[in-house]
Design a protein around this motif. Structure first.
Motif, PDB file in Angstrom:
ATOM      1  N   THR A 101       0.842  -1.194   0.000  1.00 10.74           N
ATOM      2  CA  THR A 101       0.000   0.000   0.000  1.00 10.74           C
ATOM      3  C   THR A 101       0.874   1.239   0.000  1.00 10.74           C
ATOM      4  N   ALA A 102       0.654   2.097  -0.986  1.00 10.08           N
ATOM      5  CA  ALA A 102       1.365   3.367  -1.083  1.00 10.08           C
ATOM      6  C   ALA A 102       0.445   4.481  -0.620  1.00 10.08           C
ATOM      7  N   THR A 103       0.941   5.374   0.236  1.00 10.20           N
ATOM      8  CA  THR A 103       0.151   6.512   0.691  1.00 10.20           C
ATOM      9  C   THR A 103       0.856   7.803   0.310  1.00 10.20           C
ATOM     10  N   ILE A 104       0.079   8.769  -0.162  1.00  8.85           N
ATOM     11  CA  ILE A 104       0.630  10.058  -0.538  1.00  8.85           C
ATOM     12  C   ILE A 104      -0.304  11.169  -0.076  1.00  8.85           C
ATOM     13  N   SER A 105       0.256  12.327   0.143  1.00  7.10           N
ATOM     14  CA  SER A 105      -0.509  13.527   0.424  1.00  7.10           C
ATOM     15  C   SER A 105      -0.622  14.323  -0.872  1.00  7.10           C
ATOM     16  N   MET A 106      -1.777  14.901  -1.131  1.00  3.67           N
ATOM     17  CA  MET A 106      -1.965  15.617  -2.393  1.00  3.67           C
ATOM     18  C   MET A 106      -3.012  16.714  -2.219  1.00  3.67           C
ATOM     19  N   GLU A 122      -7.938  21.301  -1.958  1.00  3.49           N
ATOM     20  CA  GLU A 122      -8.284  20.495  -0.787  1.00  3.49           C
ATOM     21  C   GLU A 122      -7.165  19.495  -0.522  1.00  3.49           C
ATOM     22  N   LYS A 123      -6.606  19.506   0.689  1.00  2.81           N
ATOM     23  CA  LYS A 123      -5.524  18.598   1.058  1.00  2.81           C
ATOM     24  C   LYS A 123      -6.096  17.238   1.453  1.00  2.81           C
ATOM     25  N   GLN A 124      -5.726  16.202   0.686  1.00  2.00           N
ATOM     26  CA  GLN A 124      -6.263  14.859   0.882  1.00  2.00           C
ATOM     27  C   GLN A 124      -5.126  13.853   1.082  1.00  2.00           C
ATOM     28  N   ILE A 125      -5.505  12.649   1.516  1.00  2.00           N
ATOM     29  CA  ILE A 125      -4.570  11.522   1.637  1.00  2.00           C
ATOM     30  C   ILE A 125      -5.078  10.395   0.745  1.00  2.00           C
ATOM     31  N   PHE A 162      -8.527   4.218  -1.854  1.00  2.45           N
ATOM     32  CA  PHE A 162      -9.484   5.119  -1.233  1.00  2.45           C
ATOM     33  C   PHE A 162      -8.783   6.443  -0.949  1.00  2.45           C
ATOM     34  N   VAL A 163      -9.575   7.500  -0.892  1.00  3.59           N
ATOM     35  CA  VAL A 163      -9.075   8.841  -0.639  1.00  3.59           C
ATOM     36  C   VAL A 163      -9.687   9.348   0.663  1.00  3.59           C
TER      37      VAL A 163
END
Length: 494
Positions: free
Chosen positions: A194-199, A204-207, A222-223
């Motif tokens: 699983t890769a997680t990023i902040s964007m 709008e700041k999401q993960i 999922f976001v």
């Protein structure tokens, strides 16, 4: 890389205090301002020390010295690795009896892997070529395959490096977003990554969390989206099993980089089942690290804001740990910090000669306190505590507080300037406030004159390793020196 420890059930009958009689110490001579060695705990197989310092300052060689020690702090093997001088050590991690080292340079195509067998020191080298501009942020390993998460031209990329076939395979990480920041790649068993990023999407700041089956390359995602007025600043993902995932992090108001509170989001597959926000000002013990006078002032200020339907704006940033499962709850630790800057003068040349000017430069991160909070399976906050970590400063954002569980007691341990502190919690209540024990000395008359923040890592069973830099004075001249600068490694038993 950042490490997270699952619940540790000790089988031995242990005394809940550090035992200096059971600790040992290694010292490596260093110069005050040179690069310090790195320490990698390797479970019950020992630990390794990575030292890239050159013996010849006028002709620095591209040699990494790696020394393996056993659990008795005795040297077992020694290796010298000659790496490509155009590359630098980017990532390192111990995994299943091997130590993995990754060298790369974002302006070069090459990526070098070194795999060191932890008991013999035997080294295997692998060289791959890929596109330049690759910035490696995190990696994980499954069955002789290395999964690298990074950025390529400001876009996230997840790559599979097969050490057996020497092939590189990309995963699809195509997204449309701004201000992308890679967080981590997390292994879930032997089949999932699983890769997680902040964007940022539409301001709008999401993960984003994207899970891949490493065999089929198929993915689910999922976001984590914030409430309307907020932005998500950090996010730590925990895979509870193949389907259930938990994301815990901090949030703040839009267009602000500081935290107002913590959030928890739970997912089954890609379906969100829980989303809760917990303001710091609503946490009963969040300001406990402050003096009584400071707490009263802040609480009164928060009440006045609340009466007007507003929230007291805070200036904290939290370095968030992955959650620990404890007492049928999820426990999170966050270390509060803020960046500091200083103004320096310098001379520069102008049209009419030299003149002095000033500039603002980054001067490290100041750590103020840490908060530990427990969340139940509904996402509700059950208890919380905070404790001071002595306004320490560091140029690197590294986790310094470690958690372990012995039966039903949760213990938090951290190293500050050569002293080990511990805080114990049972059933959500403090049973022992912060107490400290000084590290063992090499000689009886050693006097520590200066010490850095130090770092403490869980090692194996009931043992920890702690290390750092110290300047020591010895008026008796023990060790044939009155003064010495050392990189120390101490073993502590709990």
């Amino acid at each position: 890389m950042n490490r997270v420890f699952a619940t540790i059930a000790f089988l031995l009958s242990l005394v809940p205090a550090f035992s200096q009689s059971d600790s040992s110490r290694i010292e490596i001579s260093v110069r005050p301002n040179e690069q310090k060695p790195l320490v990698v705990p390797m479970d019950s197989l020992g630990f390794a020390v990575l030292d890239s310092r050159s013996d010849n300052l006028l002709d620095p060689a591209n040699i990494l010295k790696v020394v393996g020690y056993d659990t008795d702090m005795k040297e077992q093997w020694r290796q010298s690795i000659s790496y490509n001088k155009r590359l630098s050590l980017t990532q390192y991690e111990y995994h299943e009896s091997n130590l993995y080292l990754i060298y790369n340079n974002q302006s070069r195509e090459e990526v070098e892997f070194y795999i060191i067998q932890s008991t013999s020191g035997e080294v295997a080298k692998y060289i791959f070529s890929y596109l330049d501009n690759l910035v490696i942020d995190d990696f994980s390993v499954i069955n002789k395959k290395v999964y690298i998460l990074g950025t390529l031209k400001r876009l996230p990329v997840l790559l599979e490096f097969d050490l057996s076939t020497k092939k590189v395979a990309p995963f699809s990480m195509a997204i449309s977003a701004k201000n992308v920041k890679v967080l981590e790649v997390l292994r879930n068993g032997n089949t999932q990554i699983t890769a997680t990023i902040s964007m940022e999407v539409n301001k709008e700041k999401q993960i984003l969390a994207k899970t891949f089956d490493v065999n089929t390359k198929q993915s689910t995602e999922f976001v984590v989206k914030p409430a309307k007025e907020y932005g998500l600043l950090t996010g730590k993902l925990t895979a509870l099993n193949a389907m259930d995932k938990l994301v815990v992090g901090t949030y703040g108001y839009r267009n602000r980089a500081t935290s107002q509170g913590m959030y928890v989001a739970a997912y089954v597959g890609n379906r969100e089942v829980i989303k809760k926000y917990h303001r710091f000002t609503d946490m009963s013990n969040f300001f406990d690290f402050l003096s009584d006078k400071e707490q009263t002032r802040l609480n009164e200020k928060a009440k006045k804001k609340s009466a007007k339907g507003k929230d007291l704006k805070l200036k904290y940033r939290l370095l968030v740990h992955e959650v620990l499962v404890y007492d049928d709850q999820y426990v999170m630790v966050g270390e509060a910090y803020y960046p500091t800057y200083r103004t320096e003068s310098y001379r520069r040349r102008g049209a009419r000669g030299y003149f002095y000017d000033t500039r603002t430069v980054f001067d490290g991160y100041k750590f103020t306190h840490a908060v530990v909070a427990a969340i139940d399976k509904r996402g509700d906050l059950t208890w919380n505590h905070s404790f001071k970590i002595n306004d320490t400063k560091s140029f690197q954002l590294k986790e310094r507080v470690r958690m372990l569980v012995d039966q039903d007691v949760l213990t938090l341990i951290y190293n500050i300037e050569g002293e080990i502190y511990q805080l114990q919690i049972k059933n959500g209540e403090l049973i022992e406030k912060s107490s400290s024990v000084k590290l063992g000395k090499k000689y009886d008359n050693d006097q520590v004159r200066n010490s850095d923040l130090g770092q403490t890592e869980y090692w194996y069973d009931n043992h920890f390793l702690t290390w750092g830099y110290q300047r020591i004075k010895n008026n008796r001249g023990e060790g044939n020196m009155n003064k010495r600068n050392v990189f120390y490694i101490n073993r502590l038993s709990y």
